[in-house]
Write a protein that holds these residues in place. Sequence first.
Motif, PDB file in Angstrom:
ATOM      1  N   SER A 157       0.821  -1.211   0.000  1.00  0.00           N
ATOM      2  CA  SER A 157       0.000   0.000   0.000  1.00  0.00           C
ATOM      3  C   SER A 157       0.856   1.262   0.000  1.00  0.00           C
ATOM      4  CB  SER A 157      -0.939   0.011   1.214  1.00  0.00           C
ATOM      5  OG  SER A 157      -0.224   0.247   2.421  1.00  0.00           O
ATOM      6  N   HIS A 158       2.131   1.133   0.377  1.00  0.00           N
ATOM      7  CA  HIS A 158       3.033   2.284   0.378  1.00  0.00           C
ATOM      8  C   HIS A 158       3.594   2.576  -1.018  1.00  0.00           C
ATOM      9  CE1 HIS A 158       3.272   3.158   4.678  1.00  0.00           C
ATOM     10  NE2 HIS A 158       3.304   1.856   4.897  1.00  0.00           N
ATOM     11  N   ALA A 159       3.466   1.625  -1.923  1.00  0.00           N
ATOM     12  CA  ALA A 159       4.012   1.817  -3.261  1.00  0.00           C
ATOM     13  C   ALA A 159       3.301   2.981  -3.943  1.00  0.00           C
ATOM     14  CB  ALA A 159       3.847   0.548  -4.089  1.00  0.00           C
ATOM     15  N   VAL A 160       4.048   3.994  -4.291  1.00  0.00           N
ATOM     16  CA  VAL A 160       3.463   5.193  -4.902  1.00  0.00           C
ATOM     17  C   VAL A 160       3.420   4.998  -6.411  1.00  0.00           C
ATOM     18  CG1 VAL A 160       3.691   7.674  -5.218  1.00  0.00           C
ATOM     19  CG2 VAL A 160       4.375   6.622  -3.045  1.00  0.00           C
ATOM     20  N   VAL A 161       2.220   4.852  -6.924  1.00  0.00           N
ATOM     21  CA  VAL A 161       2.055   4.669  -8.366  1.00  0.00           C
ATOM     22  C   VAL A 161       0.967   5.617  -8.864  1.00  0.00           C
ATOM     23  CG1 VAL A 161       2.751   2.245  -8.319  1.00  0.00           C
ATOM     24  CG2 VAL A 161       0.339   2.826  -8.039  1.00  0.00           C
ATOM     25  N   ASP A 162       0.953   5.768 -10.154  1.00  0.00           N
ATOM     26  CA  ASP A 162      -0.109   6.538 -10.789  1.00  0.00           C
ATOM     27  C   ASP A 162      -1.448   5.944 -10.365  1.00  0.00           C
ATOM     28  OD1 ASP A 162      -2.121   7.253 -12.770  1.00  0.00           O
ATOM     29  OD2 ASP A 162      -0.450   8.063 -13.962  1.00  0.00           O
ATOM     30  N   PRO A 163      -2.411   6.786  -9.901  1.00  0.00           N
ATOM     31  CA  PRO A 163      -3.706   6.257  -9.457  1.00  0.00           C
ATOM     32  C   PRO A 163      -4.381   5.361 -10.489  1.00  0.00           C
ATOM     33  CG  PRO A 163      -3.505   8.572  -8.870  1.00  0.00           C
ATOM     34  CD  PRO A 163      -2.319   8.253  -9.716  1.00  0.00           C
ATOM     35  N   SER A 164      -4.129   5.590 -11.762  1.00  0.00           N
ATOM     36  CA  SER A 164      -4.756   4.774 -12.795  1.00  0.00           C
ATOM     37  C   SER A 164      -4.217   3.340 -12.811  1.00  0.00           C
ATOM     38  CB  SER A 164      -4.531   5.410 -14.170  1.00  0.00           C
ATOM     39  OG  SER A 164      -3.152   5.417 -14.513  1.00  0.00           O
ATOM     40  N   ARG A 165      -3.089   3.116 -12.132  1.00  0.00           N
ATOM     41  CA  ARG A 165      -2.492   1.776 -12.106  1.00  0.00           C
ATOM     42  C   ARG A 165      -2.850   0.990 -10.848  1.00  0.00           C
ATOM     43  NH1 ARG A 165       3.633   3.766 -13.722  1.00  0.00           N
ATOM     44  NH2 ARG A 165       3.060   4.831 -15.679  1.00  0.00           N
ATOM     45  N   ARG A 166      -3.406   1.643  -9.867  1.00  0.00           N
ATOM     46  CA  ARG A 166      -3.633   0.987  -8.573  1.00  0.00           C
ATOM     47  C   ARG A 166      -4.554  -0.235  -8.697  1.00  0.00           C
ATOM     48  NH1 ARG A 166      -1.552   3.035  -4.206  1.00  0.00           N
ATOM     49  NH2 ARG A 166      -0.806   5.193  -4.186  1.00  0.00           N
ATOM     50  N   THR A 167      -5.593  -0.125  -9.498  1.00  0.00           N
ATOM     51  CA  THR A 167      -6.526  -1.241  -9.648  1.00  0.00           C
ATOM     52  C   THR A 167      -5.819  -2.457 -10.241  1.00  0.00           C
ATOM     53  OG1 THR A 167      -8.419   0.236  -9.911  1.00  0.00           O
ATOM     54  CG2 THR A 167      -8.659  -2.018 -10.721  1.00  0.00           C
ATOM     55  N   ALA A 168      -4.977  -2.221 -11.246  1.00  0.00           N
ATOM     56  CA  ALA A 168      -4.245  -3.325 -11.869  1.00  0.00           C
ATOM     57  C   ALA A 168      -3.260  -3.947 -10.891  1.00  0.00           C
ATOM     58  CB  ALA A 168      -3.511  -2.826 -13.110  1.00  0.00           C
ATOM     59  N   VAL A 169      -2.561  -3.113 -10.118  1.00  0.00           N
ATOM     60  CA  VAL A 169      -1.594  -3.617  -9.139  1.00  0.00           C
ATOM     61  C   VAL A 169      -2.282  -4.491  -8.106  1.00  0.00           C
ATOM     62  CG1 VAL A 169      -0.027  -2.941  -7.273  1.00  0.00           C
ATOM     63  CG2 VAL A 169       0.047  -1.731  -9.470  1.00  0.00           C
ATOM     64  N   ARG A 170      -3.376  -3.983  -7.540  1.00  0.00           N
ATOM     65  CA  ARG A 170      -4.107  -4.757  -6.533  1.00  0.00           C
ATOM     66  C   ARG A 170      -4.694  -6.026  -7.143  1.00  0.00           C
ATOM     67  NH1 ARG A 170      -2.914  -4.206  -1.412  1.00  0.00           N
ATOM     68  NH2 ARG A 170      -4.221  -6.049  -1.472  1.00  0.00           N
ATOM     69  N   GLY A 171      -5.119  -5.942  -8.382  1.00  0.00           N
ATOM     70  CA  GLY A 171      -5.702  -7.109  -9.034  1.00  0.00           C
ATOM     71  C   GLY A 171      -4.707  -8.254  -9.139  1.00  0.00           C
ATOM     72  N   VAL A 172      -3.475  -7.939  -9.550  1.00  0.00           N
ATOM     73  CA  VAL A 172      -2.429  -8.971  -9.651  1.00  0.00           C
ATOM     74  C   VAL A 172      -2.130  -9.555  -8.278  1.00  0.00           C
ATOM     75  CG1 VAL A 172       0.006  -9.403 -10.180  1.00  0.00           C
ATOM     76  CG2 VAL A 172      -1.372  -7.960 -11.703  1.00  0.00           C
ATOM     77  N   TYR A 173      -1.962  -8.664  -7.305  1.00  0.00           N
ATOM     78  CA  TYR A 173      -1.564  -9.109  -5.973  1.00  0.00           C
ATOM     79  C   TYR A 173      -2.645  -9.961  -5.316  1.00  0.00           C
ATOM     80  CZ  TYR A 173       1.310  -8.686  -1.769  1.00  0.00           C
ATOM     81  OH  TYR A 173       2.130  -8.947  -0.701  1.00  0.00           O
ATOM     82  N   ASP A 174      -3.884  -9.528  -5.430  1.00  0.00           N
ATOM     83  CA  ASP A 174      -4.986 -10.271  -4.808  1.00  0.00           C
ATOM     84  C   ASP A 174      -5.197 -11.623  -5.479  1.00  0.00           C
ATOM     85  OD1 ASP A 174      -5.318  -8.153  -3.095  1.00  0.00           O
ATOM     86  OD2 ASP A 174      -7.041  -7.294  -4.150  1.00  0.00           O
ATOM     87  N   LEU A 175      -5.073 -11.664  -6.812  1.00  0.00           N
ATOM     88  CA  LEU A 175      -5.208 -12.937  -7.521  1.00  0.00           C
ATOM     89  C   LEU A 175      -4.096 -13.893  -7.094  1.00  0.00           C
ATOM     90  CD1 LEU A 175      -6.583 -14.671  -9.701  1.00  0.00           C
ATOM     91  CD2 LEU A 175      -5.040 -13.618 -11.367  1.00  0.00           C
ATOM     92  N   MET A 176      -2.889 -13.397  -6.995  1.00  0.00           N
ATOM     93  CA  MET A 176      -1.758 -14.222  -6.567  1.00  0.00           C
ATOM     94  C   MET A 176      -2.025 -14.846  -5.207  1.00  0.00           C
ATOM     95  SD  MET A 176       2.137 -13.044  -5.609  1.00  0.00           S
ATOM     96  CE  MET A 176       1.525 -12.213  -4.116  1.00  0.00           C
ATOM     97  N   ARG A 177      -2.458 -14.037  -4.255  1.00  0.00           N
ATOM     98  CA  ARG A 177      -2.677 -14.546  -2.898  1.00  0.00           C
ATOM     99  C   ARG A 177      -3.768 -15.605  -2.872  1.00  0.00           C
ATOM    100  NH1 ARG A 177      -3.274  -9.578   1.098  1.00  0.00           N
ATOM    101  NH2 ARG A 177      -4.938  -9.087  -0.376  1.00  0.00           N
ATOM    102  N   SER A 178      -4.857 -15.366  -3.582  1.00  0.00           N
ATOM    103  CA  SER A 178      -5.954 -16.340  -3.602  1.00  0.00           C
ATOM    104  C   SER A 178      -5.518 -17.653  -4.246  1.00  0.00           C
ATOM    105  CB  SER A 178      -7.162 -15.768  -4.363  1.00  0.00           C
ATOM    106  OG  SER A 178      -7.707 -14.657  -3.682  1.00  0.00           O
ATOM    107  N   GLN A 179      -4.769 -17.554  -5.337  1.00  0.00           N
ATOM    108  CA  GLN A 179      -4.356 -18.766  -6.029  1.00  0.00           C
ATOM    109  C   GLN A 179      -3.336 -19.567  -5.223  1.00  0.00           C
ATOM    110  OE1 GLN A 179      -3.185 -17.715 -10.043  1.00  0.00           O
ATOM    111  NE2 GLN A 179      -5.302 -17.654 -10.740  1.00  0.00           N
ATOM    112  N   VAL A 180      -2.450 -18.898  -4.495  1.00  0.00           N
ATOM    113  CA  VAL A 180      -1.505 -19.623  -3.650  1.00  0.00           C
ATOM    114  C   VAL A 180      -2.240 -20.398  -2.564  1.00  0.00           C
ATOM    115  CG1 VAL A 180       0.330 -19.371  -1.937  1.00  0.00           C
ATOM    116  CG2 VAL A 180       0.465 -18.121  -4.077  1.00  0.00           C
ATOM    117  N   MET A 181      -3.231 -19.758  -1.930  1.00  0.00           N
ATOM    118  CA  MET A 181      -4.000 -20.449  -0.891  1.00  0.00           C
ATOM    119  C   MET A 181      -4.758 -21.643  -1.480  1.00  0.00           C
ATOM    120  SD  MET A 181      -3.013 -18.635   1.554  1.00  0.00           S
ATOM    121  CE  MET A 181      -2.361 -16.986   1.837  1.00  0.00           C
ATOM    122  N   ALA A 182      -5.290 -21.457  -2.681  1.00  0.00           N
ATOM    123  CA  ALA A 182      -5.979 -22.560  -3.353  1.00  0.00           C
ATOM    124  C   ALA A 182      -5.005 -23.704  -3.602  1.00  0.00           C
ATOM    125  CB  ALA A 182      -6.582 -22.079  -4.672  1.00  0.00           C
ATOM    126  N   GLY A 183      -3.803 -23.374  -4.074  1.00  0.00           N
ATOM    127  CA  GLY A 183      -2.800 -24.396  -4.324  1.00  0.00           C
ATOM    128  C   GLY A 183      -2.368 -25.109  -3.059  1.00  0.00           C
TER     129      GLY A 183
END
Length: 364
Positions: A157-183
Amino acid sequence: MTALPDQGYRPVSRADADGSLAMVEDRLEDFVAQRCQVLLDVSPDLAPVTEMVRHLAHGGKRLRASFCLWGWRGGGGDGQDAAIDGAAALELFHLAALVHDDVMDHSATRRGSSTAHEAFAARHRDEILDGDAADFGTGAALLIGDLCLTWSDELLSHAVVDPSRRTAVRGVYDLMRSQVMAGQYLDMLEQARPGTRPHESRLVLRYKSAKYTVEHPLLLGGALSGASADVLDAYRRFGVPVGEAFQLRDDVLGVFGDPARTGKPVGDDLREGKKTLLVLAALERADVVQRRLLQRHLGDPGLTDRAVAELQDVLVDTGALADVERQITQLTEQGVEAIGAGAVPKSVATGLAELALSIAGRTA
């Protein structure tokens, strides 16, 4: 805490020519130190917890950080701070996964030192505390893993990025976490099921480890830098096969690795009875005598070095080891070909190809 041994292998070659990994290391150390002070402000009794987290956060291959940084470079990112925070967040998430995985696998050592649950069980016994030492160790390890998971999210959450990129960043990170738990769950399920299911074992390999080791860190770096759709697609086509090659190499090292380099006793995966693709290939090809040997010894926590050697012979004689080595080579070549197809800048494609070849042939 026991001093962490020299990790030796750090598969970055010229990937860290600009000192980015050193910056990730510094950021991780500073962030963890700040958060540990928060715990110490609550009570000095939390000192063992803070010591363990800082101990775990030191060293390691930093593979996920490396791939995140390459993903950021390939996307043409400017302003390195966001990439450093994202890479450090990935390493904290990895720590959480390792601590929890060690509990589920009943692992005694990690990187040559006691695992978190073993260390706290020993502390319980040394201090003659009430209750069950193993339960205390497990509880402490689960909390330490949860702390790393929480701090990982906070750091991202501290990563300073263009606001237009935040949704994409969170999307990758959240998908990764869910898939690891599934695995992770699928891995537990496969170990508990009777018989062998190669397709499901491949699914475990992909979602428990492969995607979050290579593909998702690349995509996170790409999202942080605003990479184009073509570059992100190249990352996916590279990341999945190279991640699978990484995990297959890990499976080989779990049986044939040098304990001085892997930090774990030789044959630990055999003692745990892990249904890796290496083991499944041997079961499929084994004759009657070899199959009986595999069925008798796999999953025996008291497996002797002699029995480990006998199982190693079966894995070699059945051709299972050679088959997995061929798969590692083919998957690595597939990834290297994909990343060199043109969408990714040549310098980045070359760096990623070098990194892929390095992790495919690693010895730790």
